[in-house]
Design an enzyme around this catalytic site. Structure first.
Site, short mmCIF file in Angstrom:
data_model
loop_
_atom_site.label_atom_id
_atom_site.label_comp_id
_atom_site.label_asym_id
_atom_site.label_seq_id
_atom_site.Cartn_x
_atom_site.Cartn_y
_atom_site.Cartn_z
N LYS A 45 -43.81 -18.47 -25.41
CA LYS A 45 -43.54 -19.60 -24.51
C LYS A 45 -42.04 -19.60 -24.21
O LYS A 45 -41.21 -19.30 -25.10
CB LYS A 45 -43.93 -20.93 -25.20
CG LYS A 45 -43.52 -22.19 -24.45
CD LYS A 45 -44.19 -22.32 -23.09
CE LYS A 45 -43.67 -23.54 -22.30
NZ LYS A 45 -44.23 -23.58 -20.93
N CYS A 131 -39.23 -22.04 -13.64
CA CYS A 131 -40.03 -23.18 -14.11
C CYS A 131 -40.09 -24.26 -13.03
O CYS A 131 -39.06 -24.75 -12.59
CB CYS A 131 -39.46 -23.80 -15.39
SG CYS A 131 -40.43 -25.25 -15.86
#
Ligand code: RRO
Length: 311
Positions: A45, A131
């Protein structure tokens, strides 16, 4: 024998399939699950410097044709992933793994990358420039000036193998402009694509995720044509030393085959892995091998980038 082995930055992988950052990679338990599956490797992650709670739940929803998420970068902080990887590279010295990271600011990104540079980490680093879910923070790679500045600053001190995770681009001029910037730097790979930012999915009269009034990154079947276009556009434009990782809309072996045909050297699975679990790697690998066998291809080099055009 048909083989789906591949290389990135000179590191060898037994299989070209792996998870996409964000899926099955938040905890060591999840990372071990991917590591011990048919996947060739894993990526963590995306880590920030410190632990991050992320956005309020519900923040990820599987939907019939894919997924929508606004996770907001929940992660256990750099040291959690780096310590695990440092341990792992002692235990499994013949395998290579990916560390994904980004700071909440350019300054934090440099702090993180300097820590990785100064560590004993021998694997691949993926800087996430895409992101879509931190309120008030635009996707970095949509701002070409900032992207260029960050990369020029990073390569002043970072000498380990580094790649970047990109958002999808939708305009030919943007492919040209982005590639011209990336070609200035000793990047080992670009990963195309992150989720398509800020879609909206509605059920009855309501959104399905809480953050940002339901807006979130779209993955899965919806995004394959966009993902393939980005993989191929960068394959055509980037220096051959910069390899492509293909991500987006991989449900089947046929989808992985198309990513490789467009130029991908590694293929990541996100939404499908979330829906199906790590057995997806076995299934997709077998489907890819069946297509290769039928076509008489023995390895990925036999068809990578060999997409045919109509005269
Ligand atoms: O955590 C997220 O919300 C997230 C990230 Br960092 C990303 O890169 N892509 C995405 O779809 N969600």
């Amino acid at each position: 024998m048909v083989s789906t082995k591949t290389q990135i930055a000179g590191f060898a992988f037994d299989n070209c399939l792996m998870n996409a950052a964000g899926v099955a990679c938040m905890t060591i338990e999840e990372l071990e699950g991917v590591k011990n599956s048919a996947a060739g490797t894993f990526v963590t992650k995306t880590a920030t410097l410190d632990f991050c709670q992320g956005n309020p739940e519900p923040r990820y929803q599987d939907v019939p044709l894919g997924s929508i998420n606004s996770m907001g970068l929940p992660n256990n902080g750099l040291d959690y992933y780096l310590d695990y990887l440092l341990d792992l590279q002692e235990k499994e010295p013949n395998r290579t793994f990916f560390l994904s990271l980004v700071g909440m600011s350019p300054e934090e990104t440099h702090t993180i990358l300097k820590k990785v540079q100064e560590s004993e980490f021998k694997g691949l680093t993926e800087l996430n420039l895409s992101c879509p879910n931190v309120p008030g923070k635009p996707q970095i790679a949509y701002d070409f000036e900032t992207t260029d500045r960050i990369l020029s600053e990073v390569f002043a001190y970072f000498t380990k193998p580094l790649g970047i995770k990109l958002p999808p681009y939708f305009d030919i001029v943007h492919f040209d402009q982005a590639a011209a910037i990336f070609n200035k730097y000793p990047l080992k790979f670009v990963n195309c694509v992150n989720s398509i930012g800020n879609g909206l999915y509605i059920e009855d009269e309501s959104v399905v995720i809480r953050p940002k009034n339901g807006f979130g990154g779209i993955g899965g079947e919806y995004i394959k044509p966009t993902a393939l276009a980005n993989v191929h556009a960068f394959y055509q434009r980037l220096n051959p030393q910069i390899q492509i990782i293909g991500t987006g809309g991989v449900l089947t072996g046929r989808d992985a085959f198309e990513h490789i045909l467009c130029g991908a050297s590694m293929v990541q699975v996100g939404t499908t892995l979330h829906k199906e679990g790590v057995c997806a790697f076995d299934r997709i690998t077998n489907e890819l091998k069946a297509i290769m066998t039928e076509k008489g291809y023995e390895n990925l080099e036999d068809f990578r980038g060999k997409l045919r055009y109509i005269d």
